[in-house]
Design a protein around this motif. Structure first.
Motif, PDB file in Angstrom:
ATOM      1  N   PHE A  51       0.833  -1.207   0.000  1.00  0.00           N
ATOM      2  CA  PHE A  51       0.000   0.000   0.000  1.00  0.00           C
ATOM      3  C   PHE A  51       0.866   1.255   0.000  1.00  0.00           C
ATOM      4  O   PHE A  51       0.602   2.203  -0.744  1.00  0.00           O
ATOM      5  N   SER A 161      -5.584   9.229   2.047  1.00  0.00           N
ATOM      6  CA  SER A 161      -4.749   8.308   1.268  1.00  0.00           C
ATOM      7  C   SER A 161      -5.588   7.543   0.255  1.00  0.00           C
ATOM      8  O   SER A 161      -5.195   7.381  -0.912  1.00  0.00           O
ATOM      9  N   LYS A 162      -6.758   7.081   0.673  1.00  0.00           N
ATOM     10  CA  LYS A 162      -7.648   6.364  -0.244  1.00  0.00           C
ATOM     11  C   LYS A 162      -8.230   7.320  -1.291  1.00  0.00           C
ATOM     12  O   LYS A 162      -8.415   6.952  -2.457  1.00  0.00           O
ATOM     13  N   LYS A 163      -8.499   8.552  -0.867  1.00  0.00           N
ATOM     14  CA  LYS A 163      -9.012   9.555  -1.804  1.00  0.00           C
ATOM     15  C   LYS A 163      -7.993   9.836  -2.906  1.00  0.00           C
ATOM     16  O   LYS A 163      -8.350   9.992  -4.067  1.00  0.00           O
ATOM     17  N   ILE A 229      -7.081  -0.286  -1.896  1.00  0.00           N
ATOM     18  CA  ILE A 229      -7.862   0.557  -0.978  1.00  0.00           C
ATOM     19  C   ILE A 229      -9.186  -0.115  -0.595  1.00  0.00           C
ATOM     20  O   ILE A 229     -10.074   0.519  -0.044  1.00  0.00           O
ATOM     21  N   LEU A 249     -16.299   1.593  -3.813  1.00  0.00           N
ATOM     22  CA  LEU A 249     -15.515   1.623  -2.587  1.00  0.00           C
ATOM     23  C   LEU A 249     -16.448   1.530  -1.386  1.00  0.00           C
ATOM     24  O   LEU A 249     -17.221   2.458  -1.134  1.00  0.00           O
ATOM     25  N   ILE A 254     -13.573   3.192   4.076  1.00  0.00           N
ATOM     26  CA  ILE A 254     -13.284   4.616   3.976  1.00  0.00           C
ATOM     27  C   ILE A 254     -12.906   5.198   5.319  1.00  0.00           C
ATOM     28  O   ILE A 254     -11.979   5.971   5.436  1.00  0.00           O
TER      29      ILE A 254
END
Length: 254
Positions: A51, A161-163, A229, A249, A254
């Protein structure tokens, strides 16, 4: 008394053996449990490492795109404004000085905007909706094709980070449409469900065969990033009938 001694001895021996077996079993189970714990920790560490590598690649790609954009803006926009300011200042007319000050203020504003774009902290201050609108606005400004945007549901905050990864995936989907599809229309829909967010990127372009090797590596890269993610990607495409890409997602990720 003498006759009962062997029986007692056997009972004690049997109890000792059973105790030994039970102890060995407990030790064995403890070792197996510890082994599984270590394997689980190693798996988590490997996933975290992958990741982190993905995040570094995404940040590098976005920075490279940003630098390309900055270079273009410096040459085509700010450079032009500065040249115009120089010509204005060379005039002897009093009113031209006011115009030159206005141009300089515009240059300062443009430079500040570019400096902000070099810092990835902007990710924390922009929503997925705003980012999508901005990307589609760029296409409209270039008069590349028609665009449509639809937002359904109540937006919720996504981890930065996921965004960032999701933003890069959306960028890649749009870039692929621009480079290969030759569409007359690109539609982007974002739907916020209670348990997940779904983003649909579709175009009416040339389409492609899903199994083709030229597209396979790029699609695999997008799939891996969504997987990193906790999301999924579903791609449907047909020659001459366009492409539909669905990103999903779960809110739990999230």
């Amino acid at each position: 008394m003498t006759e009962g001694a062997p029986s007692i001895f056997l009972i004690i021996l049997l109890g000792f053996v059973l105790t030994l077996l039970m102890g060995s079993f407990i030790v064995l189970m403890a070792l197996l449990h510890r082994k599984r714990q270590l394997e689980h920790i190693q798996k988590i560490d490997a996933l975290q490492s992958e990741f982190d590598k993905t995040m570094l690649r995404v940040e590098k790609e976005i920075q490279e795109d940003t630098l390309t954009h900055v270079g273009r803006e410096l040459h085509d926009n700010i450079g032009q404004l500065l040249s115009l300011t120089k010509l204005t200042l060379s005039s002897n007319k009093p009113e031209k000085s006011i115009e030159a000050k206005s141009l300089l203020n515009q240059v300062i504003k443009e430079v500040r905007g570019l400096s902000k774009s070099l810092n990835l902290d902007w990710v924390s201050h922009v929503s997925i909706d705003d980012f999508i609108k901005r990307e589609l606005a760029k296409l409209e400004a270039l008069d590349f094709c028609k665009v449509e945007f639809e937002n359904i549901g109540h937006a919720f905050e996504i981890d930065n980070s996921k965004k960032l990864v999701l933003i890069r995936v959306i960028q890649e989907c749009l870039n692929n449409a621009i480079k290969h599809a030759k569409p007359s229309l690109i539609i982007l829909k974002i739907h916020y469900f209670p348990d997940h967010v779904q983003i649909l990127v579709s175009d009416d372009g040339l389409g492609f065969e899903i199994g083709s090797s030229c597209e396979g590596s790029g699609l695999l890269n997008l799939s891996k990033r969504m997987e990193m993610i906790g999301g999924t990607i579903l791609i449907n495409s047909e020659l001459q009938k366009g492409t539909q890409i669905k990103l999903k997602l779960p809110s739990s990720m999230i």
